[in-house]
Scaffold this motif. Structure first.
Motif, mmCIF file in Angstrom:
data_model
loop_
_atom_site.group_PDB
_atom_site.id
_atom_site.type_symbol
_atom_site.label_atom_id
_atom_site.label_comp_id
_atom_site.label_asym_id
_atom_site.label_seq_id
_atom_site.Cartn_x
_atom_site.Cartn_y
_atom_site.Cartn_z
ATOM 1 N N PRO A 25 0.817 -1.278 -0.018
ATOM 2 C CA PRO A 25 -0.008 -0.129 0.046
ATOM 3 C C PRO A 25 0.823 1.098 -0.055
ATOM 4 C CG PRO A 25 -0.665 -1.404 1.586
ATOM 5 C CD PRO A 25 0.684 -1.945 1.316
ATOM 6 N N ASP A 26 0.452 2.231 -0.871
ATOM 7 C CA ASP A 26 1.242 3.457 -0.912
ATOM 8 C C ASP A 26 0.747 4.444 0.266
ATOM 9 O OD1 ASP A 26 2.541 5.891 -1.417
ATOM 10 O OD2 ASP A 26 2.067 5.737 -3.571
ATOM 11 N N LEU A 27 1.342 4.028 1.474
ATOM 12 C CA LEU A 27 0.928 4.978 2.583
ATOM 13 C C LEU A 27 0.742 6.708 2.509
ATOM 14 C CD1 LEU A 27 2.458 2.853 5.433
ATOM 15 C CD2 LEU A 27 0.095 2.448 4.097
ATOM 16 N N ALA A 28 1.991 6.952 1.940
ATOM 17 C CA ALA A 28 2.037 8.403 1.647
ATOM 18 C C ALA A 28 0.935 8.992 0.807
ATOM 19 C CB ALA A 28 3.485 8.792 1.031
ATOM 20 N N ARG A 29 1.130 8.284 -0.256
ATOM 21 C CA ARG A 29 -0.385 8.761 -1.068
ATOM 22 C C ARG A 29 -1.626 8.662 -0.561
ATOM 23 N NH1 ARG A 29 -2.685 6.322 -6.265
ATOM 24 N NH2 ARG A 29 -3.382 8.132 -7.420
ATOM 25 N N GLY A 30 -1.796 7.604 0.070
ATOM 26 C CA GLY A 30 -3.109 7.370 0.863
ATOM 27 C C GLY A 30 -3.478 8.342 1.856
ATOM 28 N N ARG A 31 -2.575 8.868 2.475
ATOM 29 C CA ARG A 31 -2.816 9.831 3.377
ATOM 30 C C ARG A 31 -3.163 11.030 3.014
ATOM 31 N NH1 ARG A 31 2.486 7.549 6.412
ATOM 32 N NH2 ARG A 31 1.465 5.749 7.788
ATOM 33 N N GLN A 32 -2.452 11.426 1.845
ATOM 34 C CA GLN A 32 -2.750 12.434 0.963
ATOM 35 C C GLN A 32 -4.273 12.700 0.452
ATOM 36 O OE1 GLN A 32 0.165 12.816 -2.040
ATOM 37 N NE2 GLN A 32 1.643 13.826 -0.902
ATOM 38 N N ARG A 33 -4.626 11.411 0.097
ATOM 39 C CA ARG A 33 -5.877 11.322 -0.497
ATOM 40 C C ARG A 33 -6.935 11.354 0.618
ATOM 41 N NH1 ARG A 33 -5.634 6.561 -4.782
ATOM 42 N NH2 ARG A 33 -7.286 7.392 -5.866
ATOM 43 N N ALA A 34 -6.684 10.739 1.575
ATOM 44 C CA ALA A 34 -7.653 10.858 2.775
ATOM 45 C C ALA A 34 -7.615 12.105 3.296
ATOM 46 C CB ALA A 34 -7.090 9.991 4.022
ATOM 47 N N GLN A 35 -6.778 13.102 3.374
ATOM 48 C CA GLN A 35 -6.974 14.547 3.494
ATOM 49 C C GLN A 35 -7.646 15.341 2.583
ATOM 50 O OE1 GLN A 35 -2.839 15.813 4.079
ATOM 51 N NE2 GLN A 35 -2.314 14.699 5.857
ATOM 52 N N ALA A 36 -7.547 14.837 1.067
ATOM 53 C CA ALA A 36 -8.523 15.450 0.181
ATOM 54 C C ALA A 36 -9.763 15.279 0.545
ATOM 55 C CB ALA A 36 -7.904 15.019 -1.046
ATOM 56 N N ILE A 37 -10.078 13.881 0.862
ATOM 57 C CA ILE A 37 -11.562 13.424 0.959
ATOM 58 C C ILE A 37 -11.988 14.438 2.277
ATOM 59 C CG2 ILE A 37 -12.827 11.709 1.865
ATOM 60 C CD1 ILE A 37 -11.113 9.920 0.078
ATOM 61 N N ALA A 38 -11.231 14.196 3.269
ATOM 62 C CA ALA A 38 -11.855 15.133 4.289
ATOM 63 C C ALA A 38 -12.046 16.712 4.182
ATOM 64 C CB ALA A 38 -10.493 15.131 5.356
ATOM 65 N N ARG A 39 -11.113 17.210 3.332
ATOM 66 C CA ARG A 39 -11.455 18.798 2.810
ATOM 67 C C ARG A 39 -12.830 18.750 2.085
ATOM 68 N NH1 ARG A 39 -5.641 18.601 2.185
ATOM 69 N NH2 ARG A 39 -6.171 18.404 -0.368
ATOM 70 N N SER A 40 -12.952 17.783 1.385
ATOM 71 C CA SER A 40 -14.342 17.792 0.577
ATOM 72 C C SER A 40 -15.490 17.448 1.234
ATOM 73 C CB SER A 40 -14.151 16.615 -0.692
ATOM 74 O OG SER A 40 -15.140 16.608 -1.435
ATOM 75 N N VAL A 41 -15.274 16.620 2.332
ATOM 76 C CA VAL A 41 -16.717 16.422 3.171
ATOM 77 C C VAL A 41 -16.771 17.600 4.116
ATOM 78 C CG1 VAL A 41 -17.462 15.023 5.173
ATOM 79 C CG2 VAL A 41 -15.989 13.725 3.033
ATOM 80 N N ALA A 42 -15.649 18.063 4.512
ATOM 81 C CA ALA A 42 -15.958 19.486 5.203
ATOM 82 C C ALA A 42 -16.677 20.696 4.424
ATOM 83 C CB ALA A 42 -14.521 20.026 5.385
ATOM 84 N N GLU A 43 -16.779 20.592 3.277
ATOM 85 C CA GLU A 43 -17.466 21.386 2.411
ATOM 86 C C GLU A 43 -18.929 20.883 2.495
ATOM 87 O OE1 GLU A 43 -16.433 24.341 0.983
ATOM 88 O OE2 GLU A 43 -14.334 24.231 1.305
#
Length: 602
Positions: free
Chosen positions: A517-535
């Motif tokens: 698993p690409d952990l670094a990329r996964g964490r970046q994408r999880a953060q992007a999802i969090a920003r999207s959900v926050a909207e």
């Protein structure tokens, strides 16, 4: 042999096993932690052998096939396994595997030490008693589709219900103890290990009826019903839990209980949306069978906007169109909004023929065509329909055109079917995931611009899929009423859609070179999802989330999943599982245990 005759035979076996069970009371143990292999109190080999004899050889020591990949990641065995895990039936038929192989910084699929491949209710009773008496971590797995990893845990005993898959149709079902209180009705009784593809084959393809189940055909029946249960046509028929008429469940004390509106009604209510694996082991369920319409169909298209500003206008166009024309029992599935300014329509319909569906979409298609400078079809609109009775049938026509896939293993049953879009879930490693109910009030004239602004802002961070079938606004009153009498978050009743956001890597597994698993990329994408959900949360702050499709790290999960129903669920848990034998991540009562379910919190 029928279900009824099987159950009569198993009652005798259950009675026998109860007589030889050690007389230890879980509630009197006062244990603060569960025991692991090698620790004092772990059952002896002789004890495990005795359990194996009690369940007629259904006990096995579990070894993961992924071990071959850890030792030889480029070997033929590993390469074949990585190919095989893209077949959801291969995964479902392996006691050691789960449909998802893990989630970044959350969990990794690890097999139990031992598993009881239950063939009947008495096997489940024996496993539950053994786990309680020996202070073991107990896991329940049917289809193994849990995003949160609740169908696996290292150092545990697994109750695996996959082999309990009998299906029986009824023309005049009345729940036990309800004679004179309920009218006979058409129903289907399904054992816990069945998957929806087989239920649809029996009820729809073979018998011409409809049962409300899941959209993904390899999901287990019991897990879906206990989580609430949305399918493609839920806007017409409601939730799977709302269609539940009766359940047989083994509770923490090893007692087999029949739960329905007349017998153990509190437990019955809790099983309808309270989450799988928290209140007991469900062994069979009886569900309402609905009348089948003449036609099912689908609408697919992809539209590219020429600029972000044009995409915002396209969002406004489709949201307005949906709210005015499509928020009714005929329509379900998805409207997707992507960061690259692409809108994808992947919807289904029921109770309409192809011509009626085309007429329904004509105003939207004309509006898109009239703005040629702003929008262009990336994939032209396709509107198809079929006989509803053949919707899940693996016809040659559908296989050739790629509309449906089948289990490719030699000798696999012909009704082992799945939608191509669901294959992506098999063997995936989740990077991030979240969901949010969007209330129908946002579609009002005075709030629609606010909603569209939020959707556009959210789409700048990550793609959003509006699952319009997973919100019951626009559904018939009867369907909404049945869902209201369940434990799931009442926010679903007034939502026009469930917004879902997810990212994954596939197939991937820690320690397998070339497939880590690409952990670094996964964490970046999880953060992007969090920003999207926050909207989205800006316009739906109290919308909650759907327990089966939600964020593993949801901080306020009690309120998000169950809203005002959670205290009542806690009371059911305290009554039927006071010592917390049944534990799942973010499940009812799990706040009393450590994250791995082994240590009781003060």
């Amino acid at each position: 042999m029928t279900l009824d005759s099987l159950h009569r035979r198993h009652l005798l076996q259950i009675a026998g096993s109860a007589l030889i069970a050690p007389l230890r009371v879980w509630g009197a143990s006062g244990v603060s932690s569960r025991v692991r292999p090698g620790e004092p109190g772990w059952p002896s080999d002789a004890s495990w052998q005795q359990l194996g004899q009690q369940v007629g050889g259904a006990l096995s020591k579990v070894e993961s096939p992924l071990a071959d990949c850890l030792d030889a990641p480029t070997g033929a065995s590993c390469l074949q396994l990585l190919k095989s895990v893209k077949n959801p039936y291969f995964i479902g038929d392996n006691v050691a595997l789960t449909q998802h192989l893990g989630w970044v910084d959350a969990w990794t699929s690890r097999p139990s030490v031992y598993a009881v491949a239950a063939r009947n209710t008495s096997d489940v009773v024996a496993a539950v008693n053994f786990a309680r008496q020996n202070n073991l971590r107990l896991v329940v797995k049917g289809g193994g589709h849990s995003y949160h990893g609740t169908s696996n845990a290292a150092d545990s005993l697994l109750v695996w219900t996959r082999r309990m898959n009998a299906i029986q149709l009824h023309d005049n079902f009345v729940a036990a103890g309800c004679a004179g209180q309920a009218s006979p009705q058409r129903a289907v009784t399904v054992e816990a290990g069945a998957v929806w593809a087989h239920v649809y084959d029996a009820v729809t393809t073979q018998a011409g009826g409809y049962v409300q189940g899941g959209g993904c055909t390899t999901v287990g029946v019991a897990g879906l019903v206990q989580s609430g249960g949305f399918g493609s046509f839920s806007k017409a028929y409601g939730t799977a839990s709302g269609s539940l008429l009766e359940a047989e469940v083994v509770t923490a004390d090893g007692v087999v209980r029949i739960a329905n509106a007349c017998t153990h009604p509190d437990l019955f209510w809790g099983l309808k949306g309270g989450g799988g694996g928290s209140l007991g082991v469900v062994t069979r369920l009886t569900l309402r069978v609905h009348e089948l319409p003449e036609d099912f169909g689908a609408v697919n298209m992809s539209i590219k906007a020429t600029s972000p500003q044009a995409f915002r206008r396209l969002i406004g166009l489709v949201v307005d169109f949906y709210g005015r024309r499509l928020m009714n029992p005929h329509w379900g599935e998805q409207i997707r909004m992507r960061p690259d300014n692409i809108l994808r329509i992947m919807m289904v319909f029921q109770g309409l023929n192809r011509g009626q569906a085309q007429m329904a979409w004509q105003p939207f298609l004309e509006a898109v065509a009239a703005a040629a400078g702003d929008f262009a079809f990336e994939s032209a609109p396709v509107i198809v329909s079929t006989s509803a009775r053949e919707f899940w049938a693996a016809t040659t026509f559908k296989k050739v055109l790629g509309f449906i896939k089948t289990d490719d293993r030699p000798g696999a049953p012909g009704n082992n079917v799945f939608w191509p879009g669901d294959q992506a879930q098999a063997g995936e490693f989740v990077h991030g995931f979240d969901s949010a109910w969007l209330p129908a009030a946002l579609l009002r004239d005075d709030r629609r611009e606010e909603l569209c602004d939020a959707l556009f802002s959210a789409s700048r961070h990550w793609g959003i899929s509006l699952h319009v079938n997973k919100g019951l606004a626009g559904a018939p009153a009867q369907a909404v009423g049945r869902a209201r009498d369940t434990a799931m978050n009442p926010s679903a009743l007034d939502a026009f859609a469930l917004a879902i956001l997810g990212a994954e890597q596939q197939p991937a597994y820690p320690g397998v070179a070339g497939h880590e698993p690409d952990l670094a990329r996964g964490r970046q994408r999880a953060q992007a999802i969090a920003r999207s959900v926050a909207e989205l949360r800006k316009v739906a702050p109290d919308g909650g989330a759907y327990v089966s499709e939600s964020n593993y790290f949801e901080p306020d999960w009690q309120s998000a999943y169950w809203g005002t129903n959670y205290p009542r669920l806690q009371a059911v848990k305290a009554k039927y599982d006071p010592e917390g034998l049944f534990y799942v991540h973010n499940g009812v009562g799990s706040e009393g245990w450590s994250a791995d379910g082994f240590t009781r919190r003060a």
